[in-house]
Design an enzyme around this catalytic site. Structure first.
Site, short mmCIF file in Angstrom:
data_model
loop_
_atom_site.label_atom_id
_atom_site.label_comp_id
_atom_site.label_asym_id
_atom_site.label_seq_id
_atom_site.Cartn_x
_atom_site.Cartn_y
_atom_site.Cartn_z
N ARG A 260 2.77 -10.46 -4.39
CA ARG A 260 2.95 -11.87 -4.74
C ARG A 260 3.87 -12.56 -3.76
O ARG A 260 3.63 -13.70 -3.35
CB ARG A 260 3.50 -11.98 -6.17
CG ARG A 260 2.45 -11.75 -7.25
CD ARG A 260 3.00 -12.16 -8.62
NE ARG A 260 4.11 -11.33 -9.04
CZ ARG A 260 3.98 -10.16 -9.66
NH1 ARG A 260 2.77 -9.69 -9.91
NH2 ARG A 260 5.05 -9.47 -10.02
N ASP B 100 3.97 0.40 -9.98
CA ASP B 100 2.93 -0.55 -10.33
C ASP B 100 3.47 -1.97 -10.37
O ASP B 100 2.75 -2.93 -10.06
CB ASP B 100 2.34 -0.22 -11.70
CG ASP B 100 1.28 0.86 -11.63
OD1 ASP B 100 0.79 1.12 -10.52
OD2 ASP B 100 0.97 1.45 -12.66
N SER C 151 -6.38 -9.22 -1.65
CA SER C 151 -7.38 -8.48 -0.88
C SER C 151 -8.18 -7.56 -1.78
O SER C 151 -7.68 -7.02 -2.75
CB SER C 151 -6.70 -7.65 0.22
OG SER C 151 -6.04 -6.53 -0.33
N ASP D 146 -5.45 4.95 -9.50
CA ASP D 146 -5.31 5.07 -10.95
C ASP D 146 -6.11 6.26 -11.48
O ASP D 146 -5.66 7.00 -12.35
CB ASP D 146 -5.80 3.79 -11.65
CG ASP D 146 -4.79 2.66 -11.56
OD1 ASP D 146 -3.63 2.92 -11.19
OD2 ASP D 146 -5.17 1.51 -11.86
N ASP E 226 0.83 -1.21 0.00
CA ASP E 226 0.00 0.00 0.00
C ASP E 226 0.86 1.26 0.00
O ASP E 226 0.56 2.24 -0.69
CB ASP E 226 -0.91 0.03 1.23
CG ASP E 226 -2.07 -0.95 1.12
OD1 ASP E 226 -2.28 -1.49 0.02
OD2 ASP E 226 -2.76 -1.15 2.13
N THR E 227 1.92 1.24 0.77
CA THR E 227 2.81 2.40 0.84
C THR E 227 3.45 2.68 -0.51
O THR E 227 3.55 3.83 -0.94
CB THR E 227 3.90 2.17 1.91
OG1 THR E 227 3.29 1.95 3.18
CG2 THR E 227 4.84 3.36 1.99
N VAL E 228 3.89 1.61 -1.18
CA VAL E 228 4.50 1.76 -2.50
C VAL E 228 3.48 2.32 -3.49
O VAL E 228 3.80 3.20 -4.30
CB VAL E 228 5.06 0.41 -2.99
CG1 VAL E 228 5.57 0.53 -4.42
CG2 VAL E 228 6.19 -0.06 -2.07
N THR E 229 2.25 1.83 -3.41
CA THR E 229 1.19 2.32 -4.30
C THR E 229 0.96 3.81 -4.08
O THR E 229 0.85 4.59 -5.03
CB THR E 229 -0.12 1.55 -4.05
OG1 THR E 229 0.10 0.15 -4.23
CG2 THR E 229 -1.21 2.01 -4.99
#
Length: 270
Positions: free
Chosen positions: A93, A85, A99, A110, A48-51
């Protein structure tokens, strides 16, 4: 660890990074980025943080550089953050996570990234670019892109397959716009005439998005009529062929049910 069923749902639908890389390039960069993804996991960084950071980088690149007419460097910054992304999906993975929240977060951000990119174009043409027509085209690209995605999500939420992709989906919108913007930015390095690529690309995206919107609306109308006809014919109707309750759901329920769930393989993010 085995093959994950649907890592956070991130792998099934093309996001900005996946749209810009073909399957062979994705496989290469996935191998290259796997050690980095593993490093982040060991450091306690979540997908989530990377997103979130990736989206923030795209937004910054679009809203800082594009309004100044720095299309080359803005596209470079956006492209660098596009790799988030691939990193967040790789992390998911490795963690074996799947989730609905991950799919929802990806799809929502996005939309934020798309809005920032076309919003950056609109700000340029409203200011230094001094072209009100292209400002309007940029805003149309922004709005139509959101609506194109929503039509499929909404159609799927009321139980329709929405079996059409359309002329210009999200992948095409972004690749056409970003490639044209990056090349147009070379005008500041002395390449003559190349600045006209971006206006041409925006018109292509605008017309293509309109055609795609019409294609999806017509498809939903046809599928809806077919579903209602099947439900009204006792001989042809089958349990679950139509869901009246879904058709009466409110906007909030529809958005929740129709989120572009990559965990379920939905293509609504297109």
């Amino acid at each position: 660890m085995g093959q994950p069923v649907a890592s956070r749902g991130r792998a099934a639908t093309p996001t900005l990074g996946k749209a810009m890389l073909n399957k062979y390039a994705r496989a290469f960069f996935t191998r290259v980025l796997t050690p980095f993804a593993s490093f982040l996991i060991r450091r306690g960084v979540s997908p989530d943080t990377v997103t979130l950071l990736g989206t923030a980088g795209v937004v910054a690149g679009a809203l800082v550089f594009y309004p100044m007419g720095e299309f080359f460097w803005g596209t470079v910054v956006i492209t660098l953050f596009v790799f988030s992304d691939l990193v967040d999906g790789n992390m998911a993975r490795q963690l074996g996570r799947s989730s609905r929240w991950g799919a929802f977060l990806d799809s929502t951000l996005d939309r934020v990234a798309d809005g920032a990119i076309f919003g950056g174009f609109a700000l340029w043409y409203a200011g230094g670019g001094d072209d009100i027509a292209l400002c309007a085209v940029s805003i149309f690209c922004l709005a139509s892109g959101q609506v194109v995605s929503y039509t499929k999500a909404r159609g799927e939420s009321i139980g329709l397959p929405v079996a059409v992709n359309g002329l210009v989906e999200r992948a095409e919108r972004l690749v056409i716009s970003l490639v044209a913007a990056g090349l147009a930015g070379l005008h500041k390095f002395g390449v003559p005439g190349i600045q006209y690529l971006l206006p041409v690309a925006l018109w292509i995206v605008a017309v293509g998005s309109l055609v795609t919107l019409i294609q999806r609306v017509v498809t939903v109308r046809r599928e809806s009529a077919e579903a209602e006809e099947a439900a009204a014919d006792p001989a042809a109707g089958e349990p679950g062929a139509a869901d009246p309750g879904a058709a009466e759901s409110g906007p909030g329920e529809a958005d929740a049910a129709g989120q572009e769930s990559r965990a379920q393989g939905s293509e609504a993010a297109k």
